[in-house]
Design an enzyme around this catalytic site. Structure first.
Site, PDB file in Angstrom:
ATOM      1  N   ASP A   1       0.268  -7.664   1.363  1.00 15.45           N
ATOM      2  CA  ASP A   1       0.602  -6.259   1.571  1.00 15.45           C
ATOM      3  C   ASP A   1       2.119  -6.071   1.610  1.00 15.45           C
ATOM      4  O   ASP A   1       2.656  -5.385   2.471  1.00 15.45           O
ATOM      5  CB  ASP A   1      -0.038  -5.701   2.842  1.00 15.45           C
TER       6      ASP A   1
ATOM      7  N   HIS B   1       0.804  -1.224   0.000  1.00 21.29           N
ATOM      8  CA  HIS B   1       0.000   0.000   0.000  1.00 21.29           C
ATOM      9  C   HIS B   1       0.838   1.276   0.000  1.00 21.29           C
ATOM     10  O   HIS B   1       0.316   2.362  -0.217  1.00 21.29           O
ATOM     11  CB  HIS B   1      -0.994   0.000   1.168  1.00 21.29           C
TER      12      HIS B   1
ATOM     13  N   SER C   1       4.596   2.579   7.865  1.00 21.09           N
ATOM     14  CA  SER C   1       4.307   1.427   7.012  1.00 21.09           C
ATOM     15  C   SER C   1       5.516   1.054   6.162  1.00 21.09           C
ATOM     16  O   SER C   1       6.099   1.904   5.486  1.00 21.09           O
ATOM     17  CB  SER C   1       3.121   1.731   6.096  1.00 21.09           C
TER      18      SER C   1
END
Length: 503
Positions: free
Chosen positions: A170, A140, A250
Site C-alpha cells: 500500500d 490507495h 492516508s
C-alpha cells in the site's frame, strides 16, 4: 504550679509530634515505590512514575511539528468517467452453471453489457522525501487516478506523475517538477518504543494541514486490510498509535518528537469509517526500501523466503488439526518447492525465531524483516527443530523462483494484476508448445475485473501472436489497449480466449 503543668504538657506534645513525623518519614522512605524499597534484591525493580522523586519535563511538540509541516502535502486525484464490463465476478456463478462451464458460457454469450461509472474525485496526503520533488504516499490514494495534483503547505500546486506503486505494501511514489523543496528526514522504525509520543500530520476530511498527537500502542500489527485488496503476499507490520487519523490522512507522516519520519499513515480501525481510537502506519524502514526500489527500478524488488506459515492467533483447535506444536517463533507449515528455504534445509515443522539475528515472534515481524531485502540477498535464518537451535544462510529468491532483479514493465503486469512466471521448458515440451506464461496468482487488476480466468491458466497467445515468456507478453500487451489472451488450463481440453481492455 499550673504554669509548670502547661509547659510539661506542651513539651510532651512536641516530643510526641516529632516522634510521629520521624517515624512516618522513615516508613515512607522504606515504602516509596519511585525508588528501590529496602529488603528487595537490586536486580528486582518496581514500576514507578519518577526516579528520585523528580517529575518529568513538560512535553512540547511545537518544534517537530514546525519542522514537518512544510514537508507534508495535499494530494487530490481525479478518475475519468468510464464504462466497465458487467462480466460476472469469479466468485459468482452464472444461472446456467449447472448446464455450461461459466468460462464457456461467457465465451459464447459474453457479459451483460456495461456499467457507466461517473467521474470520481478523492484526496489524501503525501510526504516530500527529496528536494527535487519525490513524494511517498499510499497506493490507495493514487490507484486508478487519471490526474494527480499536489498542493504544498505554501499553497503552490503541481501536476504529479506516478513513479511506481505496489498494493502489497500500500505504498506509491509520485513526483512533481520542482526543486529546492523542504523534505522530511528518515528515522528508524526499529527504534520505536511502545508508549513513546508520536505526531500524525496530514489533510483529514479535506481540511488544511492538521497535527494530532498520541502514543505508540503496538508494533508489528497485522489487521488484514492489505489482504482484502486481493493482492498477493500482502505486507502488514503496522505501527499502531492512538493519534487521531481520519479519511484524508492516508499517505501522511507519522513522526517522532525529533521531527523524523517513522511511518506513513495508512489505515484506521473503525466501525464508522471515522477515527475510533486506533490508527496504523507503515514502518519507515519498509518505506525506505520500497521507495528506493520504485525510484531505481520502477517496481519493488520483493524477496521471498519460500515458506508457508501458521497465522498469528491461530486457535488451539486449528493447531491440533494441523499438527502445530507449541513453541517460540513462526511455525513453518510448508516449504515451496525450489524455494530459498528448501535449498537452505529448512523443513515443515520448524520454528523460525530470528532473521539476521533479529528476533521474530510473529509472522508480521518475520515478513517485515524479509521484505527489507531483494532477490539474491543472503540472510541468516535461525530456527528451532526438536528442541535444538540451528542457524543457516538463505539466498532469497523472487516470486518466479529465481535470483533475478525484476525489470520495470511500464505498468503492463500491474494493469493485468497477476503474478506471472515463465513455463518450464520441460513442461512446454510435454504440452507440445514452444513456451508460455503461467498465471500463478490473480490479484487486483484487469484479469480479475474483466474475466473469469483462474489461477494456473497458461497463456500461449495474445492477439493470435505466440507468447513464449513474460518478456514476449509485455511487448505484445504494451502495444495495444484491446487484447485477447488465449491459453489453456492443465488437465482441461480446449483453448480459452479472454478479451481485455486496458486503460
Amino acid at each position: 504550679m499550673k504554669t509548670k503543668q502547661i509547659l510539661l504538657t506542651v513539651g510532651i506534645s512536641a516530643v510526641t509530634a516529632f516522634g510521629v513525623m520521624f517515624g512516618y518519614t522513615k516508613f515512607m522512605q522504606r515504602n516509596n515505590y519511585a525508588g528501590q524499597p529496602a529488603g528487595i534484591p537490586s536486580n528486582y525493580k518496581l514500576a514507578g512514575f519518577f526516579d528520585n522523586n523528580t517529575p518529568p519535563g513538560t512535553t512540547d511538540f511545537t518544534q517537530p511539528a514546525q519542522a514537518a509541516l512544510p514537508t507534508v502535502v495535499h494530494i487530490k486525484t481525479k478518475t475519468n468517467a468510464k464504462q466497465v464490463s458487467n462480466n460476472l465476478p469469479k466468485t459468482q456463478k452464472s444461472p446456467f452453471s449447472d448446464f455450461f462451464n461459466d468460462d464457456i458460457f461467457e465465451q459464447f454469450f459474453g457479459g451483460r453489457g456495461n456499467t457507466y461509472i461517473p467521474e470520481q474525485k478523492a484526496s489524501g496526503s503525501g510526504v516530500i522525501i527529496s528536494d527535487d520533488g519525490y513524494i511517498v504516499t499510499n497506493n490507495h490514494v493514487v490507484e486508478n487516478a487519471d490526474e494527480v495534483t499536489v498542493t504544498l503547505n505554501n499553497k503552490k500546486s503541481y501536476s504529479a506523475k506516478v513513479v511506481g506503486r505496489d498494493p502489497a505494501y500500500d505504498l506509491a511514489v509520485i513526483k512533481i517538477d520542482a526543486t529546492g523543496l523542504p523534505f522530511l528526514l528518515y528515522g528508524n522504525s526499529d527504534d520505536v518504543k511502545i508508549g513513546q509520543w508520536v505526531l500524525a500530520i496530514g489533510y483529514p476530511l479535506n481540511l488544511e494541514t492538521t497535527v494530532t498527537a498520541g502514543i505508540v500502542s503496538a508494533k508489528a500489527r497485522s489487521i488484514g486490510i492489505n489482504k482484502s485488496t486481493k493482492t498477493s503476499s500482502a505486507v502488514e507490520s503496522f505501527i499502531q498509535t492512538d493519534a487521531a487519523v481520519n479519511m484524508g490522512n492516508s499517505g501522511g507522516a507519522l513522526i517522532n518528537t525529533n521531527g523524523q519520519l517513522i511511518g506513513i499513515n495508512s489505515a484506521i480501525a473503525s466501525p464508522t469509517g471515522y477515527y475510533s481510537g486506533y490508527s496504523y502506519a507503515i514502518p519507515v524502514n519498509i518505506v525506505k526500501k520500497v521507495v528506493d526500489d520504485m525510484i531505481k527500478y520502477g517496481t519493488v524488488q520483493r524477496a521471498y523466503l519460500g515458506v508457508t506459515y501458521a497465522s498469528d492467533g491461530i486457535s488451539d483447535e486449528e493447531k491440533k488439526a494441523n499438527g502445530i506444536k507449541e513453541g517460540n517463533g513462526v511455525f513453518v507449515t510448508g516449504i515451496s518447492k525450489g524455494g530459498a528455504a528448501e535449498a537452505a534445509g529448512i523443513k515443515k515443522g520448524d520454528f523460525i525465531t530470528k532473521v539476521n539475528g533479529t528476533a521474530v515472534a510473529s509472522s508480521a515481524e518475520m515478513v517485515e524483516q524479509v521484505t527489507r531485502y531483494k532477490p539474491s540477498d543472503k540472510v541468516s535464518i535461525t530456527y528451532e527443530r526438536d528442541g535444538k537451535e540451528y542457524t543457516t544462510n538463505v539466498t532469497l529468491k523472487n516470486s518466479a523462483g529465481t535470483f533475478d532483479i525484476v525489470k520495470e514493465d511500464n505498468g503492463v503486469v500491474a494493469k493485468l494484476g497477476a503474478d506471472l512466471v515463465n513455463l518450464d521448458s520441460k513442461k512446454a515440451k510435454e504440452y507440445g508448445i514452444p513456451g508460455g506464461v503461467i498465471v500463478k496468482k490473480i490479484n487486483e487488476g484487469a484479469l480479475n475485473d474483466q474475466t473469469r480466468m483462474r489461477d494456473g491458466f497458461i497463456i500461449i497467445k495474445v492477439n493470435d501472436t505466440d507468447v513464449k515468456n513474460v518478456d514476449d507478453l509485455k511487448k505484445i500487451v504494451g502495444a495495444d489497449k484491446s487484447i485477447i489472451i488465449s491459453g489453456f488450463y492443465p488437465g482441461s481440453d480446449g483453448i480459452f480466449d479472454y478479451p481485455i481492455t486496458l486503460e
